[in-house]
Design a protein around this motif. Structure first.
Motif, PDB file in Angstrom:
ATOM      1  N   GLN A 163       4.876  -1.988 -10.613  1.00  0.00           N
ATOM      2  CA  GLN A 163       4.956  -1.826 -12.068  1.00  0.00           C
ATOM      3  C   GLN A 163       6.405  -1.806 -12.529  1.00  0.00           C
ATOM      4  O   GLN A 163       6.749  -2.422 -13.539  1.00  0.00           O
ATOM      5  CB  GLN A 163       4.270  -0.527 -12.513  1.00  0.00           C
TER       6      GLN A 163
ATOM      7  N   LYS B  25       1.959   0.387  -5.879  1.00  0.00           N
ATOM      8  CA  LYS B  25       1.589   0.085  -7.271  1.00  0.00           C
ATOM      9  C   LYS B  25       2.683   0.527  -8.243  1.00  0.00           C
ATOM     10  O   LYS B  25       3.009  -0.191  -9.191  1.00  0.00           O
ATOM     11  CB  LYS B  25       0.257   0.734  -7.618  1.00  0.00           C
ATOM     12  N   LEU B  26       3.270   1.700  -8.004  1.00  0.00           N
ATOM     13  CA  LEU B  26       4.346   2.191  -8.856  1.00  0.00           C
ATOM     14  C   LEU B  26       5.569   1.273  -8.782  1.00  0.00           C
ATOM     15  O   LEU B  26       6.144   0.903  -9.810  1.00  0.00           O
ATOM     16  CB  LEU B  26       4.710   3.624  -8.458  1.00  0.00           C
TER      17      LEU B  26
ATOM     18  N   GLN C 244      -0.377   3.827  -3.408  1.00  0.00           N
ATOM     19  CA  GLN C 244       0.006   4.345  -4.722  1.00  0.00           C
ATOM     20  C   GLN C 244       1.489   4.065  -4.980  1.00  0.00           C
ATOM     21  O   GLN C 244       1.882   3.668  -6.072  1.00  0.00           O
ATOM     22  CB  GLN C 244      -0.282   5.847  -4.774  1.00  0.00           C
ATOM     23  N   TRP C 245       2.303   4.253  -3.961  1.00  0.00           N
ATOM     24  CA  TRP C 245       3.738   3.972  -4.054  1.00  0.00           C
ATOM     25  C   TRP C 245       3.958   2.486  -4.343  1.00  0.00           C
ATOM     26  O   TRP C 245       4.785   2.119  -5.169  1.00  0.00           O
ATOM     27  CB  TRP C 245       4.415   4.393  -2.760  1.00  0.00           C
TER      28      TRP C 245
END
Length: 189
Positions: free
Chosen positions: A180, A176-177, A173-174
């Motif tokens: 982005q 992907k952030l 998740q980190w």
């Protein structure tokens, strides 16, 4: 009298990595390593002759792991491949710290250490080529700004790995952030 428990080569390299990451190359000692293992200190010498050999073997093992994961990435979509590479590099973030110790190893003390470090160097070139290839394709396909030189884009991408995860969210998740933010920026247009 009971038999002494011995540790496996894999357990030895796992502990080597932990001790290296905690104490650094200068603070790494075989005596310190043996305290974190179940078994006789002499078992270490059944696998490796000296500090240089065990540290180089630890680096090689870490590099093999990163190389295996990076090589398995489907490069059909270069942007998707870059996202997955960031996943790999974040999952193996301590790997970069380990690589920083490579220049401290005296290759003259061990042919085995020299061979392992040669592997690490060659594998590093393979990973570098993969990244450069993907970034060049991303620019050619119009996904990245062509007015920004590739070394700058790659440098910022690599700095993402060092970004502290202050929210303590799961690594993927980190990743992907961060991806982005890297791709789109954080400013309003």
């Amino acid at each position: 009298m009971g038999r002494k428990q011995a540790f496996t080569k894999s357990e030895l390299l796992d502990q080597t990595k932990k001790v290296l990451l905690e104490y650094g190359y200068e603070g790494f000692q075989l005596k310190l390593l043996s305290k974190s293992l179940v078994g006789a200190r002499s078992t270490i010498y059944q696998y490796y002759a000296n500090k240089e050999e065990i540290v180089a073997a630890c680096m090689k093992r870490s590099m093999e792991n990163v190389l295996q994961k990076a090589s398995a990435i489907d490069e059909t979509d270069c942007m998707n491949a870059l996202q997955h590479l960031l996943d790999v590099y974040l999952e193996e973030a301590s790997f970069h710290q380990l690589l920083g110790y490579a220049h401290k190893i005296n290759k003259a003390n061990s042919a085995a250490a020299a061979n392992d470090l040669e592997f690490v160097e060659q594998a590093h070139e393979i990973l570098k080529d993969q990244l450069e290839r993907l970034f060049a394709r991303a620019q050619e396909e119009g996904h990245l700004n062509t007015s920004i030189p590739l070394p700058a884009i790659i440098g910022v991408f690599f700095n993402l790995i060092e970004t502290p995860n202050m929210m303590n969210i799961p690594t993927l998740q980190w990743s992907k952030l961060l991806y982005q933010m890297w791709l789109g920026g954080v400013g309003r247009r």
